[in-house]
Motif scaffolding. Structure first.
Motif, PDB file in Angstrom:
ATOM      1  N   ARG A 267     -57.846-100.459   5.921  1.00 13.80           N
ATOM      2  CA  ARG A 267     -57.637 -99.011   5.870  1.00 13.80           C
ATOM      3  C   ARG A 267     -56.726 -98.648   4.701  1.00 13.80           C
ATOM      4  O   ARG A 267     -56.998 -97.711   3.942  1.00 13.80           O
ATOM      5  N   ALA A 268     -55.626 -99.377   4.554  1.00 17.61           N
ATOM      6  CA  ALA A 268     -54.690 -99.110   3.460  1.00 17.61           C
ATOM      7  C   ALA A 268     -55.366 -99.315   2.108  1.00 17.61           C
ATOM      8  O   ALA A 268     -55.195 -98.503   1.194  1.00 17.61           O
ATOM      9  N   LEU A 269     -56.148-100.382   1.974  1.00 14.13           N
ATOM     10  CA  LEU A 269     -56.855-100.633   0.720  1.00 14.13           C
ATOM     11  C   LEU A 269     -57.819 -99.501   0.410  1.00 14.13           C
ATOM     12  O   LEU A 269     -57.839 -98.982  -0.709  1.00 14.13           O
ATOM     13  N   SER A 270     -58.596 -99.086   1.380  1.00  9.28           N
ATOM     14  CA  SER A 270     -59.551 -97.992   1.174  1.00  9.28           C
ATOM     15  C   SER A 270     -58.849 -96.709   0.765  1.00  9.28           C
ATOM     16  O   SER A 270     -59.285 -96.020  -0.164  1.00  9.28           O
ATOM     17  N   LEU A 271     -57.762 -96.372   1.452  1.00  7.72           N
ATOM     18  CA  LEU A 271     -57.023 -95.141   1.133  1.00  7.72           C
ATOM     19  C   LEU A 271     -56.410 -95.198  -0.265  1.00  7.72           C
ATOM     20  O   LEU A 271     -56.475 -94.219  -1.022  1.00  7.72           O
ATOM     21  N   GLN A 272     -55.825 -96.344  -0.617  1.00  9.17           N
ATOM     22  CA  GLN A 272     -55.196 -96.465  -1.926  1.00  9.17           C
ATOM     23  C   GLN A 272     -56.228 -96.453  -3.059  1.00  9.17           C
ATOM     24  O   GLN A 272     -55.993 -95.848  -4.102  1.00  9.17           O
ATOM     25  N   LEU A 273     -57.367 -97.108  -2.845  1.00  8.07           N
ATOM     26  CA  LEU A 273     -58.432 -97.074  -3.848  1.00  8.07           C
ATOM     27  C   LEU A 273     -58.908 -95.644  -4.076  1.00  8.07           C
ATOM     28  O   LEU A 273     -59.117 -95.212  -5.213  1.00  8.07           O
ATOM     29  N   LYS A 274     -59.072 -94.895  -2.997  1.00  4.75           N
ATOM     30  CA  LYS A 274     -59.517 -93.503  -3.098  1.00  4.75           C
ATOM     31  C   LYS A 274     -58.494 -92.673  -3.861  1.00  4.75           C
ATOM     32  O   LYS A 274     -58.845 -91.869  -4.735  1.00  4.75           O
ATOM     33  N   GLN A 275     -57.210 -92.870  -3.560  1.00  4.05           N
ATOM     34  CA  GLN A 275     -56.175 -92.110  -4.249  1.00  4.05           C
ATOM     35  C   GLN A 275     -56.100 -92.479  -5.734  1.00  4.05           C
ATOM     36  O   GLN A 275     -55.969 -91.607  -6.589  1.00  4.05           O
ATOM     37  N   LEU A 276     -56.206 -93.767  -6.045  1.00  5.83           N
ATOM     38  CA  LEU A 276     -56.198 -94.201  -7.449  1.00  5.83           C
ATOM     39  C   LEU A 276     -57.405 -93.644  -8.199  1.00  5.83           C
ATOM     40  O   LEU A 276     -57.306 -93.275  -9.376  1.00  5.83           O
ATOM     41  N   GLU A 277     -58.533 -93.556  -7.508  1.00  5.21           N
ATOM     42  CA  GLU A 277     -59.732 -92.960  -8.112  1.00  5.21           C
ATOM     43  C   GLU A 277     -59.526 -91.462  -8.334  1.00  5.21           C
ATOM     44  O   GLU A 277     -59.823 -90.939  -9.410  1.00  5.21           O
ATOM     45  N   ASP A 278     -59.005 -90.772  -7.327  1.00 10.22           N
ATOM     46  CA  ASP A 278     -58.733 -89.335  -7.450  1.00 10.22           C
ATOM     47  C   ASP A 278     -57.748 -89.037  -8.572  1.00 10.22           C
ATOM     48  O   ASP A 278     -57.833 -88.004  -9.238  1.00 10.22           O
ATOM     49  N   ASP A 279     -56.801 -89.956  -8.794  1.00 13.25           N
ATOM     50  CA  ASP A 279     -55.796 -89.790  -9.848  1.00 13.25           C
ATOM     51  C   ASP A 279     -56.314 -90.171 -11.232  1.00 13.25           C
ATOM     52  O   ASP A 279     -55.598 -90.057 -12.224  1.00 13.25           O
TER      53      ASP A 279
ATOM     54  N   LYS B 104     -50.125 -99.557  -4.695  1.00 16.09           N
ATOM     55  CA  LYS B 104     -50.844 -99.085  -5.885  1.00 16.09           C
ATOM     56  C   LYS B 104     -50.722-100.025  -7.076  1.00 16.09           C
ATOM     57  O   LYS B 104     -51.719-100.402  -7.685  1.00 16.09           O
ATOM     58  N   SER B 105     -49.500-100.410  -7.416  1.00 13.33           N
ATOM     59  CA  SER B 105     -49.335-101.289  -8.582  1.00 13.33           C
ATOM     60  C   SER B 105     -49.928-102.674  -8.328  1.00 13.33           C
ATOM     61  O   SER B 105     -50.405-103.330  -9.255  1.00 13.33           O
ATOM     62  N   VAL B 106     -49.939-103.111  -7.074  1.00  9.50           N
ATOM     63  CA  VAL B 106     -50.537-104.408  -6.730  1.00  9.50           C
ATOM     64  C   VAL B 106     -52.049-104.356  -6.980  1.00  9.50           C
ATOM     65  O   VAL B 106     -52.625-105.269  -7.581  1.00  9.50           O
ATOM     66  N   ILE B 107     -52.690-103.291  -6.541  1.00 11.78           N
ATOM     67  CA  ILE B 107     -54.128-103.127  -6.782  1.00 11.78           C
ATOM     68  C   ILE B 107     -54.394-103.055  -8.277  1.00 11.78           C
ATOM     69  O   ILE B 107     -55.288-103.745  -8.796  1.00 11.78           O
ATOM     70  N   LEU B 108     -53.613-102.258  -8.975  1.00 13.52           N
ATOM     71  CA  LEU B 108     -53.833-102.068 -10.417  1.00 13.52           C
ATOM     72  C   LEU B 108     -53.666-103.362 -11.199  1.00 13.52           C
ATOM     73  O   LEU B 108     -54.456-103.650 -12.099  1.00 13.52           O
ATOM     74  N   ILE B 109     -52.662-104.176 -10.873  1.00 13.62           N
ATOM     75  CA  ILE B 109     -52.441-105.422 -11.619  1.00 13.62           C
ATOM     76  C   ILE B 109     -53.618-106.378 -11.434  1.00 13.62           C
ATOM     77  O   ILE B 109     -53.973-107.126 -12.342  1.00 13.62           O
TER      78      ILE B 109
ATOM     79  N   LEU C  65     -57.102 -93.200 -12.327  1.00  9.85           N
ATOM     80  CA  LEU C  65     -56.642 -94.499 -12.807  1.00  9.85           C
ATOM     81  C   LEU C  65     -57.705 -95.588 -12.686  1.00  9.85           C
ATOM     82  O   LEU C  65     -57.694 -96.555 -13.447  1.00  9.85           O
ATOM     83  N   ILE C  66     -58.581 -95.450 -11.701  1.00 14.78           N
ATOM     84  CA  ILE C  66     -59.673 -96.415 -11.543  1.00 14.78           C
ATOM     85  C   ILE C  66     -60.988 -95.659 -11.378  1.00 14.78           C
ATOM     86  O   ILE C  66     -61.007 -94.467 -11.057  1.00 14.78           O
ATOM     87  N   ILE C  67     -62.063 -96.380 -11.606  1.00 11.63           N
ATOM     88  CA  ILE C  67     -63.391 -95.825 -11.388  1.00 11.63           C
ATOM     89  C   ILE C  67     -64.122 -96.705 -10.387  1.00 11.63           C
ATOM     90  O   ILE C  67     -63.997 -97.934 -10.422  1.00 11.63           O
ATOM     91  N   ARG C  68     -64.815 -96.066  -9.498  1.00 16.47           N
ATOM     92  CA  ARG C  68     -65.632 -96.761  -8.495  1.00 16.47           C
ATOM     93  C   ARG C  68     -67.072 -96.705  -8.977  1.00 16.47           C
ATOM     94  O   ARG C  68     -67.604 -95.635  -9.211  1.00 16.47           O
ATOM     95  N   LYS C  69     -67.682 -97.866  -9.133  1.00 14.96           N
ATOM     96  CA  LYS C  69     -69.074 -97.935  -9.587  1.00 14.96           C
ATOM     97  C   LYS C  69     -69.952 -98.492  -8.477  1.00 14.96           C
ATOM     98  O   LYS C  69     -69.632 -99.530  -7.897  1.00 14.96           O
ATOM     99  N   VAL C  70     -71.045 -97.793  -8.215  1.00 18.91           N
ATOM    100  CA  VAL C  70     -72.012 -98.263  -7.227  1.00 18.91           C
ATOM    101  C   VAL C  70     -73.206 -98.799  -7.997  1.00 18.91           C
ATOM    102  O   VAL C  70     -73.848 -98.075  -8.755  1.00 18.91           O
ATOM    103  N   HIS C  71     -73.496-100.089  -7.809  1.00 16.10           N
ATOM    104  CA  HIS C  71     -74.604-100.753  -8.500  1.00 16.10           C
ATOM    105  C   HIS C  71     -75.790-100.818  -7.532  1.00 16.10           C
ATOM    106  O   HIS C  71     -75.723-101.509  -6.511  1.00 16.10           O
ATOM    107  N   THR C  72     -76.852-100.119  -7.864  1.00 19.48           N
ATOM    108  CA  THR C  72     -78.025-100.067  -6.979  1.00 19.48           C
ATOM    109  C   THR C  72     -79.244-100.746  -7.588  1.00 19.48           C
ATOM    110  O   THR C  72     -80.339-100.634  -7.059  1.00 19.48           O
ATOM    111  N   ASP C  73     -79.045-101.467  -8.706  1.00 15.36           N
ATOM    112  CA  ASP C  73     -80.175-102.072  -9.401  1.00 15.36           C
ATOM    113  C   ASP C  73     -80.884-103.155  -8.600  1.00 15.36           C
ATOM    114  O   ASP C  73     -82.061-103.394  -8.792  1.00 15.36           O
ATOM    115  N   LYS C  74     -80.174-103.820  -7.697  1.00 14.39           N
ATOM    116  CA  LYS C  74     -80.817-104.792  -6.831  1.00 14.39           C
ATOM    117  C   LYS C  74     -80.053-104.895  -5.518  1.00 14.39           C
ATOM    118  O   LYS C  74     -78.856-104.633  -5.453  1.00 14.39           O
ATOM    119  N   ALA C  75     -80.746-105.281  -4.490  1.00 10.78           N
ATOM    120  CA  ALA C  75     -80.124-105.409  -3.173  1.00 10.78           C
ATOM    121  C   ALA C  75     -79.309-106.690  -3.135  1.00 10.78           C
ATOM    122  O   ALA C  75     -79.658-107.666  -3.795  1.00 10.78           O
TER     123      ALA C  75
END
Length: 121
Positions: free
Chosen positions: A52-64, A25-30, A66-76
């Motif tokens: 798998r670990a990265l995906s799970l940790q990103l999801k948990q950090l988002e749920d907590d 978690k702290s590694v991703i955050l830094i 601490l981070i936001i996941r943004k989906v950019h659909t303006d162009k392919a």
């Protein structure tokens, strides 16, 4: 004492570790301190972490919150980025202190071999 989702934390330190504890978690955050990053960019800088670990940790950090996941659909093609929330940004001084202490430990413990430090903030 603190209680969160039926779990009791005996002190504020244990509550803080609930958010940033663990191996990754702290590694991703830094790595997000300097701004948003794409999933593959994170994979490249944390190459020893499994997808798998990265995906799970990103999801948990988002749920907590601490981070936001943004989906950019303006162009392919579709682009997904991650960045610290305002709540997550409150961790920056702490994360930098942890990284500095890690460098200190690496320089003062003979058993630690410094190969490369990818925490370039």
């Amino acid at each position: 004492m603190f209680q969160l989702e039926e779990k009791v934390y005996p002190c504020s330190t244990s509550l803080a570790m609930r958010y940033i504890g663990g191996k990754w978690k702290s590694v991703i955050l830094i790595h997000l301190v300097n701004g948003e990053m794409r999933y593959n960019e994170l994979r490249k800088v944390i190459e020893v972490m499994t997808e798998r670990a990265l995906s799970l940790q990103l999801k948990q950090l988002e749920d907590d919150g601490l981070i936001i996941r943004k989906v950019h659909t303006d162009k392919a093609p579709l682009k997904v980025t991650y960045e610290l929330t305002a709540f997550g940004k409150t961790l920056i001084p702490l994360l930098k202190s942890i990284a500095e202490w890690g460098r200190y430990a690496a320089n003062h413990r003979q058993e630690i071999n410094i190969v490369e430090d990818k925490c370039d903030w």
